[in-house]
Design an enzyme around this catalytic site. Structure first.
Site: not given
Ligand code: EPU
Length: 418
Positions: A22-23, A91, A115, A120-121, A306, A328, A398
């Protein structure tokens, strides 16, 4: 709204085929907006987030079809505005930001809200795109980016919790069509980021250092169409490993990539669960003595956040004290209260959960809160005595392709109630 009813206690046995990731699929589908040519993406899991991403790509002006695991996209035109109604449901839709900016030099995307797993900024995404010369402003709930002269630059994408997966994706996609060279420092190294980078290279992008924390991207004038197969889903594979472990069963995983599962295999090994390669398959044996473990979630190649909820279920039925520390998403513990309803003994201490193993869980109605928490509750239901009814199954749908059907195929007594 569907519910899942599980009658616990049935051992699992047999083979299960792991679906496409998915990701990996979600940003790859967004990347098809980077070219006007036809893209054929195979191995896309049939789950609601993937279907939703296809709808988003369509709403942004592309022609897109999703059939039998293959998505075909032709984005001759791309719009510059992704409204709230489109973005709010998922998101991950924020990963259209990079492709829209790269292709149109302008993007207006509704800022995704928080969320249930945390705030999730997207500040780091925006910092990266700003470094490429985009003018960034937030107006009426939308982030507006304009970058007529997107130009390569060096940008550090690490944050308080490590790097950002979708942030790295966004900056990499924008840099692929920017002028000059971009260096991303502290890039996310997750296999899903690698899969996207490999897709972009097939489309004509010039990216070096793929899989490392330093990505060097030489911008090109345009990208072209591509055929690509998405990698298999390491979190789905890990979830089935945990299912075999909690039910003390032997299960064979087909189409799983053990190379992406190092930290999960290591922790399972520590917990007394044996994982063996048999040709291209992985055999998981959960019938030995279980031992308590400590798990700290970290960016790849560390233990994935995850998989935290699913692993906690194993800890909940393992004699002794285990500890999970979430580095995380420090608030990602919504499943704890629901697991307590089944008799689990878990205390939260800041970003850590102290899990005292109990002899038995006892089935009850529970409420799914997010995708992985729901998977954890289903695993708990497999091992709890009596009946567990998991409500709000849409969270599960999802991100897992037919989890209930696949578990039933392995012998679980699980049914979906409409
Ligand atoms: N963060 C910030 N600022 C940003 C972006 C992220 O502070 O601009 C923080 C987040 O709040 C978090 C950390 O950095 O504490 C890591 O977040 P990341 O941006 O890596 O998460 P993401 O890219 O939004 C993806 C996966 C998530 C998975 C995370 C961490 C997808 C679609 N989603 O999210 O998957 O948990 O990486 O590995 O790829 C899931 O599949 O259930 C899921 C939530």
């Amino acid at each position: 709204m569907d519910k899942i009813l599980i009658r616990g206690g049935a051992p699992l046995k047999g083979e299960v085929t792991i679906s496409g990731s998915k990701n990996a699929a979600l940003p790859i589908l967004a990347a098809t907006l980077l070219t006007a040519e036809r893209c054929v993406i195979r191995g896309v899991p049939d789950l609601s987030d993937a279907r939703y991403m296809v709808q988003i790509v369509r709403a942004l002006g592309a022609e897109a079809e999703f059939k039998d695991g293959t998505v075909t996209v032709e984005a001759k035109k791309v719009r510059t505005h992704a409204p709230y109604d489109l973005v709010r449901k998922m998101r991950a839709s924020v990963c259209v930001l990079g492709p829209m900016l790269a292709r149109k030099r302008k993007a207006k995307v509704s800022v995704p809200g928080g969320c249930v797993i945390g705030p999730r900024p997207i500040d780091i995404h925006l910092k990266g795109l700003r470094a490429l010369g985009a003018d960034v402003r937030v107006e009426k709930g939308c982030v507006i980016l304009e970058g007529k002269n997107l130009t390569g630059s060096t940008v550090f994408l690490g944050g308080r919790f490590g790097s950002t997966v979708l942030g790295t994706d966004n900056v990499m996609m924008a840099a692929a069509l920017a002028k000059g060279t971009t260096v991303i420092e502290s890039a996310a190294c997750e296999p899903e980021v690698i899969d996207l980078a490999n897709l972009l290279v097939k489309m004509g992008a010039q990216i070096h250092g793929i899989g490392s924390p330093t990505l060097t991207i030489h911008g090109v004038e345009q990208l072209h169409g591509v055929e690509h197969t998405v990698i298999s889903d390491r979190i789905e594979a890990g979830t089935f490993m945990a299912a075999a472990a909690v039910t003390r069963s032997e299960v064979t995983l087909k189409n799983a990539r053990v190379g992406h599962l190092g930290a999960v295999v290591d922790r399972l090994d520590e917990a007394g669960v044996k994982i063996e390669r048999r040709g291209p398959d992985l055999v998981v044996r959960g019938n030995g003595d279980l031992k308590p473990t400590d798990v700290i979630t970290m960016p790849y190649p560390g233990f994935p956040t995850d998989m935290q909820a699913q692993f906690m279920v194993l800890m909940a039925i393992t004699p002794g004290i285990s500890v999970v520390t979430e580095k995380i998403f420090p608030d990602r513990f919504m499943h704890v209260a629901e697991l307590a309803r089944l008799g689990a003994d878990i205390a939260l201490e800041g970003p850590s959960a102290i899990v005292k193993g109990v002899r038995r869980l006892s089935g009850a109605p529970v409420m799914a809160s997010d995708l992985r928490a729901s998977a954890g509750l289903v695993l708990a239901g497999l091992v709890a005595e009596g009946q567990t009814l998991v409500n709000r199954v849409y969270h599960l749908d999802r991100g897992y392709e037919k989890l209930d059907e696949k578990l039933r195929g392995l012998g679980a007594r699980i049914e979906r109630l409409q």
